[in-house]
Write a protein that holds these residues in place. Sequence first.
Motif, PDB file in Angstrom:
ATOM      1  N   VAL A  47       0.742  -0.995   0.097  1.00 20.66           N
ATOM      2  CA  VAL A  47      -0.128   0.166  -0.144  1.00 20.66           C
ATOM      3  C   VAL A  47       0.958   1.114  -0.071  1.00 20.66           C
ATOM      4  O   VAL A  47       0.513   2.294  -0.750  1.00 20.66           O
ATOM      5  CB  VAL A  47      -0.971   0.111   1.170  1.00 20.66           C
ATOM      6  N   LEU A  48       1.714   1.159   0.768  1.00 20.85           N
ATOM      7  CA  LEU A  48       2.905   2.477   0.858  1.00 20.85           C
ATOM      8  C   LEU A  48       4.043   2.349  -0.124  1.00 20.85           C
ATOM      9  O   LEU A  48       4.672   1.321  -0.089  1.00 20.85           O
ATOM     10  CB  LEU A  48       3.313   2.533   2.289  1.00 20.85           C
ATOM     11  N   PRO A  49       4.177   3.174  -0.860  1.00 18.32           N
ATOM     12  CA  PRO A  49       5.177   3.089  -1.907  1.00 18.32           C
ATOM     13  C   PRO A  49       6.647   3.083  -1.326  1.00 18.32           C
ATOM     14  O   PRO A  49       6.838   3.867  -0.253  1.00 18.32           O
ATOM     15  CB  PRO A  49       5.087   4.549  -2.694  1.00 18.32           C
ATOM     16  N   GLY A  50       7.772   2.473  -1.948  1.00 18.28           N
ATOM     17  CA  GLY A  50       8.862   2.430  -1.643  1.00 18.28           C
ATOM     18  C   GLY A  50       9.706   1.624  -2.500  1.00 18.28           C
ATOM     19  O   GLY A  50       9.285   0.765  -3.142  1.00 18.28           O
ATOM     20  N   VAL A  51      11.003   2.019  -2.595  1.00 19.26           N
ATOM     21  CA  VAL A  51      11.903   1.349  -3.348  1.00 19.26           C
ATOM     22  C   VAL A  51      12.681   0.348  -2.557  1.00 19.26           C
ATOM     23  O   VAL A  51      13.488   0.809  -1.548  1.00 19.26           O
ATOM     24  CB  VAL A  51      13.018   2.275  -4.298  1.00 19.26           C
ATOM     25  N   LEU A  52      12.675  -0.786  -2.941  1.00 24.48           N
ATOM     26  CA  LEU A  52      13.592  -2.019  -2.217  1.00 24.48           C
ATOM     27  C   LEU A  52      14.793  -2.117  -2.725  1.00 24.48           C
ATOM     28  O   LEU A  52      15.107  -2.102  -3.736  1.00 24.48           O
ATOM     29  CB  LEU A  52      12.949  -3.314  -2.508  1.00 24.48           C
ATOM     30  N   THR A  53      15.802  -1.692  -1.861  1.00 27.31           N
ATOM     31  CA  THR A  53      17.321  -1.893  -2.126  1.00 27.31           C
ATOM     32  C   THR A  53      18.124  -2.648  -1.037  1.00 27.31           C
ATOM     33  O   THR A  53      17.460  -2.638   0.151  1.00 27.31           O
ATOM     34  CB  THR A  53      17.896  -0.522  -2.222  1.00 27.31           C
ATOM     35  N   GLU A 165      16.585   7.918   0.817  1.00 28.30           N
ATOM     36  CA  GLU A 165      15.363   8.548   0.732  1.00 28.30           C
ATOM     37  C   GLU A 165      14.468   7.619  -0.274  1.00 28.30           C
ATOM     38  O   GLU A 165      14.941   7.237  -1.305  1.00 28.30           O
ATOM     39  CB  GLU A 165      15.596   9.969   0.083  1.00 28.30           C
ATOM     40  N   GLY A 166      13.406   7.675  -0.375  1.00 32.26           N
ATOM     41  CA  GLY A 166      12.221   6.956  -1.059  1.00 32.26           C
ATOM     42  C   GLY A 166      12.266   5.374  -0.822  1.00 32.26           C
ATOM     43  O   GLY A 166      11.716   4.827  -1.465  1.00 32.26           O
ATOM     44  N   ALA A 167      12.951   4.721   0.225  1.00 29.86           N
ATOM     45  CA  ALA A 167      12.789   3.638   0.601  1.00 29.86           C
ATOM     46  C   ALA A 167      11.397   2.865   1.257  1.00 29.86           C
ATOM     47  O   ALA A 167      11.188   1.779   1.327  1.00 29.86           O
ATOM     48  CB  ALA A 167      13.871   3.174   1.671  1.00 29.86           C
ATOM     49  N   GLY A 168      10.675   3.997   1.570  1.00 30.05           N
ATOM     50  CA  GLY A 168       9.369   3.655   2.036  1.00 30.05           C
ATOM     51  C   GLY A 168       9.381   2.943   3.371  1.00 30.05           C
ATOM     52  O   GLY A 168      10.315   3.085   4.183  1.00 30.05           O
TER      53      GLY A 168
END
Length: 274
Positions: A47-53, A165-168
């Motif tokens: 549901v919550l956006p994020g980039v998997l790294t 940043e952007g990892a959600g």
Amino acid sequence: MLATVCAVVYGTADFFGGLATRRSRVLAVVLLSQIAGLALLAALLPVLPGVLTTEALAWGATAGVSGTTGMVLFYRALAVGVMSVVAPITATTSAALPVLFGLATGERPEPVALGGVLLALVAVLLVSRDSSAAASGRGYGPVLASLAAGAGFGGFFVLLSQAPEGAGMWPLLGARTTSIALIALLALATRRPPRPGPGTLHVIVAAGTLDMAANALFVLAQQRGMLSLVAVLVSLYPASTLLLARYVLGERLNTVQVVGIGFTLAAVALIAGG
């Protein structure tokens, strides 16, 4: 607003966790609550956006080690100490640590925030004074455990904020899986099966679910604001713990402790104001 709601949810989760540790072993409460929180996280990730790294998971795993250490010590302190004393000590320590981290990395808070850190130290001394008959023989064990737990929670906040940043919510996955693995290994090493006490499973599940909800709120708040502000606002969580302990458990405080708790909340407010 996110940080304030987060504080309320954290405080409620700690109240339920404290109740559970009085009838279940600490490792059982921590492990089962962490698993319950992982179930909620699994529902939040799509549901919550994020980039998997890999970096996001690594920072989360490191934060998980710190947070798990803090949680075990915190629940242990709750099991043997007075809830309305343990919670404020832990909170002031976890609030001060991000400020000190900021100083070490070049941040320069306003003088009022530094005054709040000093006031927090005084508050810890005052709120730790438990002269009640029920506290006789406890010594400084719960106080020291509370201080160490606060350092663990403060480290969790600092380390989690280092995720890209952007990892959600992905750093929380690294934190939670690491936490579950550590607690499971500890349970195996101590040969203590993580079985909940009679009638405590629903309380443990509530504690774990609320704790993960608060973690998610912290991540969202930290992504939108400064760590030094968000962390100390989140550390206001003892307010809800104290209210629940007062009206549900009927806990009483002596005059020195009441003054100390007032100093605690004033210290957190000063740090946040800076």
